[in-house]
Every structure is written in structure tokens, then in C-alpha cells.
Design an enzyme around this catalytic site. Structure first.
Site, mmCIF file in Angstrom:
data_model
loop_
_atom_site.group_PDB
_atom_site.id
_atom_site.type_symbol
_atom_site.label_atom_id
_atom_site.label_comp_id
_atom_site.label_asym_id
_atom_site.label_seq_id
_atom_site.Cartn_x
_atom_site.Cartn_y
_atom_site.Cartn_z
ATOM 1 N N THR A 1 0.854 -1.177 0.000
ATOM 2 C CA THR A 1 0.000 0.000 0.000
ATOM 3 C C THR A 1 0.893 1.230 0.000
ATOM 4 O O THR A 1 1.626 1.463 0.964
ATOM 5 C CB THR A 1 -0.906 0.008 1.242
ATOM 6 O OG1 THR A 1 -1.622 -1.224 1.310
ATOM 7 C CG2 THR A 1 -1.882 1.162 1.201
ATOM 8 N N PHE B 1 -5.245 -7.477 -1.395
ATOM 9 C CA PHE B 1 -6.409 -7.270 -0.533
ATOM 10 C C PHE B 1 -6.566 -8.504 0.359
ATOM 11 O O PHE B 1 -7.551 -9.236 0.279
ATOM 12 C CB PHE B 1 -7.667 -7.041 -1.373
ATOM 13 C CG PHE B 1 -7.610 -5.793 -2.210
ATOM 14 C CD1 PHE B 1 -8.032 -4.584 -1.705
ATOM 15 C CD2 PHE B 1 -7.111 -5.836 -3.500
ATOM 16 C CE1 PHE B 1 -7.974 -3.419 -2.477
ATOM 17 C CE2 PHE B 1 -7.047 -4.697 -4.281
ATOM 18 C CZ PHE B 1 -7.477 -3.481 -3.766
ATOM 19 N N ILE C 1 -19.982 -4.173 10.090
ATOM 20 C CA ILE C 1 -20.882 -3.343 10.888
ATOM 21 C C ILE C 1 -21.149 -4.023 12.234
ATOM 22 O O ILE C 1 -22.268 -4.021 12.740
ATOM 23 C CB ILE C 1 -22.201 -3.025 10.151
ATOM 24 C CG1 ILE C 1 -22.934 -4.296 9.735
ATOM 25 C CG2 ILE C 1 -21.962 -2.121 8.959
ATOM 26 C CD1 ILE C 1 -24.370 -4.015 9.267
ATOM 27 N N CYS D 1 -3.270 -2.060 8.861
ATOM 28 C CA CYS D 1 -3.775 -1.443 7.635
ATOM 29 C C CYS D 1 -4.738 -0.285 7.870
ATOM 30 O O CYS D 1 -4.456 0.855 7.492
ATOM 31 C CB CYS D 1 -4.441 -2.499 6.762
ATOM 32 S SG CYS D 1 -3.305 -3.741 6.118
ATOM 33 N N ARG E 1 -0.576 -4.460 16.593
ATOM 34 C CA ARG E 1 -0.379 -3.101 16.101
ATOM 35 C C ARG E 1 -1.680 -2.308 16.204
ATOM 36 O O ARG E 1 -2.690 -2.677 15.643
ATOM 37 C CB ARG E 1 0.127 -3.125 14.653
ATOM 38 C CG ARG E 1 1.596 -3.508 14.549
ATOM 39 C CD ARG E 1 2.048 -3.674 13.126
ATOM 40 N NE ARG E 1 1.530 -4.900 12.524
ATOM 41 C CZ ARG E 1 1.862 -5.323 11.301
ATOM 42 N NH1 ARG E 1 2.692 -4.599 10.559
ATOM 43 N NH2 ARG E 1 1.363 -6.447 10.827
#
Length: 380
Positions: A37, A71, A172, A182, A250
Site C-alpha cells: 500500500t 487485498f 458493521i 492497515c 499493532r
């Protein structure tokens, strides 16, 4: 990707070093593929750096930079790669597009999953995808906080909106916020990219702010339950990794909780199926931290329980055993793993994310700060 001193800015030191190495050793046409990324424009930076390095070494070879972001989710990376819903490829020529199609051909037999676009568009697509998922999490957490104050069970609301195919059930689930390698950095990076481009991305900035606040809710609820009297108390913490099936800590919500508890003089007895070694690496051997061999052993001598990670083994906990083990009948659940009615049946004060029944009244809190759970239950 490491971060530098600017909030959200990516440190491209290692990327540039690799580009220089390529420019030093390239010996013919090569396709240089970005998988990490990286900020929009990194492909251009790679191409420029490789060309400049080749010139220094007197080399002249053709090459192209391609963006092929991954991904993959921690804990399911192999399955995500083999059965990816889409394969994003940023390429500037038919030559590269065909090479990438040939590369992925074994995974295209059932359907064509390749999505071709420009290099810069592919770089932004990766950030935008993670930011969208983070936005869904922060949104449902905002709804949960509102539901909690209105006496509404957010799980009923979640079921209602998840049935809408335009929304769906994924990402959700209200809780203690997102963490990991990420979502936090990618949202911040996109905010920084917008500001660097002269645009204030208000929604993305709010997503980040909501998540920071949400990660603090575990400690805030515990602090309120004990009227701020945390010094010298011992708390059981179930789950340390930012999510199940990984040892990654992390930006995990557990870290904010642990550090806040220690700052207020509390002791912690913690258990996680995978992250114990990582906790030890991060925090070393502390007098105020004991890593336990099981969820049950973490409850020994604990005043209350806090759940930070939704490991399946925690869902099987017997509320009666929790009530018996804890000095005070308080469970702060950052992942909504338990049934509020069942917890109430066993006279446990259950603080979850957006569960209306979790809000204890002032008389209960006052009683809890005055006497341990065993005394309260005996009086009842």
C-alpha cells in the site's frame, strides 16, 4: 509501510532503496510490480528513481511499473488470494496487461476477476477500499454509542440494517474500534494525501477520530464503573490481538486499555491464545502485568473482566462462573460477545458496545464501589 514524523505520511525510504537496487542490476526488460500500500504517485517515483539510477551506471533498459495491490486479511491470506473477488492491476500498456493476465491465468478459470486501470488509480483504490471498510466500522460504533444512550440494543439495529443488500452484514459489528497494520495507517495516509493536495477530507478525518475515541471506551466504562477508583485493583483482560486468528497487536484496542490501566495504578491479568509472546516483546516483564495460561486463570483475584478480542473460546464462558470468580460483578465487553439478558440473570453488570441494558444506574455503581460482588449478591 513505516510512518515518518508527519502524521499519516508514508516513509518511502525502503521503496526508494529497492528502486535504486533495480536500477543498478536491471539487465533487460522488466515489469516492476508494486504490491504494498503506497501513496498515489509512488509508481511515478519508482520509474523516475530506476531511470536515474540506470543513467548513473550507464545502463539503458526498458521497464514498466505496474500496481497490483493486495487485498488480504490477516488470518485468511491464502484463501483471500486464491479466491479473490477482484484482482486490481494498474498498468500503462497492453504488454503489461497481457503479462499480468498470463500470470493470474490459473485463478481466472471460473471467471475473469481482473480489473485493469491506471497505475495511480490502482494505488488510490487500495487506500479507498480500506478507508471504506474503516468508515463502516466507525459508523456502526457511532450508532452504538447513540443506541446506548437511548436505551436501544444496537444488535437489533445492526440486524435491521444488515438485511438491506445495499449495506450488508460485513464490517458493521460494533465494538472497541479497529486496529491492525492497515486500517489505522491507511485512513490517516488518505487524510494526509488530501491535505497535501489542498483538500480537507472531513469524513475520513472523522472516521479516524471516532476510532480513537472508540478504542478508549473500554477504559472509560471501567473507570466509570469504579468511580475512578482503579489504583491497586486487578483486572482480567481477555484478548490482546487486534482481531482473532493473529498475534498482531499493532494499534490494538487492548494496548490503549493496558496502558491506561497501568497509568492509573491497576494490575492486569491477561490471556490471548496467540498474542502472549508479542505482549511480552512489547512490554517486557512488568510487575503490573501477569500473562495467564487460560481465560479462567486470568479471572483469579480479578475485580472485573474486560474483553478486547472476539476469540471464539471466550463466547463459551459461563456467566455463573464469571459472577463467582470476579470480586465485583462487572464485565466490560468490547466485542458484544455475550447476551445481556443472560448476564443480567446472573447479576452481572454488563457494559457492551451499544447494548441498552448495559448502562448501570448510579445506585448500582455506588454499591459496587462500596463492597465486593460477594457482599452485594449476599445482600440480594
Amino acid at each position: 509501510m513505516p510512518r515518518n514524523e508527519r502524521e499519516g505520511a508514508a516513509d518511502l525510504t525502503h521503496v526508494i532503496a529497492v528502486a535504486r537496487s533495480i536500477g543498478t542490476h536491471i539487465n533487460g526488460f522488466k515489469i516492476v510490480i508494486e504490491k504494498s500500500t503506497v501513496p498515489v504517485g509512488t509508481g511515478d517515483l519508482l520509474a523516475r528513481t530506476i531511470s536515474e539510477t540506470m543513467a548513473v551506471h550507464g545502463l539503458s533498459h526498458d521497464f514498466e511499473v505496474c500496481s497490483n495491490p493486495e487485498f488480504l486479511k490477516e488470518g485468511s491470506a491464502i484463501a483471500d488470494f486464491a479466491d479473490a473477488p477482484r484482482i486490481v492491476v494498474g498498468a500503462g500498456s497492453d504488454r503489461v496487461r497481457q503479462a499480468m493476465r498470463d500470470c493470474y491465468q490459473p485463478y481466472l478459470r471460473d471467471r475473469d476477476r481482473l480489473v485493469f486501470m491506471d497505475v495511480r488509480a490502482a494505488e488510490l483504490t487500495k487506500y479507498a477500499a480500506n478507508a471504506m471498510l474503516a468508515t463502516k466500522i466507525s459508523f456502526i460504533n457511532e450508532v452504538a454509542n447513540l443506541a446506548e444512550r437511548l436505551g436501544v440494543d444496537v444488535e437489533q439495529v445492526r440486524t435491521g440494517i444488515a438485511s438491506d443488500p445495499r449495506i450488508g452484514p460485513h464490517f458493521i459489528q460494533p465494538g472497541a474500534g479497529y486496529g491492525g497494520s492497515c486500517f489505522p495507517k491507511d485512513v490517516r495516509a488518505l487524510v494526509r494525501a488530501g491535505r497535501d493536495a489542498g483538500y480537507e477530507p472531513q469524513l475520513l478525518a472523522a472516521v479516524n477520530d471516532v476510532n480513537i475515541r472508540q478504542q478508549n471506551t473500554l477504559f472509560d466504562k471501567l473507570h466509570d464503573a469504579f468511580a475512578g477508583d482503579l489504583a491497586g485493583r486487578t483486572f482480567a483482560v481477555w484478548g490482546l490481538a487486534f482481531k482473532p486468528n493473529t498475534d498482531d497487536m499493532r494499534e490494538a484496542p487492548s494496548r490503549r486499555l493496558l496502558e491506561a490501566l497501568w497509568e492509573h495504578g491497576a494490575l492486569v491479568r491477561a490471556y490471548d491464545p496467540e498474542a502472549m509472546r508479542e505482549v511480552r516483546r512489547l512490554y517486557g516483564y512488568r510487575a503490573d502485568l501477569e500473562l495467564c495460561e487460560s481465560p479462567e486463570s486470568a479471572l483469579e483475584c480479578a475485580d472485573a473482566l474486560i474483553v478486547c478480542t472476539e476469540w471464539p473460546c471466550f463466547a463459551a464462558a459461563d456467566p455463573s462462573k464469571l459472577a463467582e470468580a470476579l470480586a465485583f460483578p462487572i464485565v466490560v465487553d468490547g466485542r458484544n460477545m455475550f447476551d445481556p439478558a443472560m448476564m443480567q440473570q446472573h447479576k452481572l453488570l454488563y457494559y457492551a458496545a451499544g447494548r441498552g441494558s448495559s448502562v448501570a444506574d448510579s445506585s448500582q455503581l455506588k454499591a459496587l464501589t462500596a463492597a465486593p460482588a460477594a457482599h452485594i449478591l449476599a445482600a440480594e
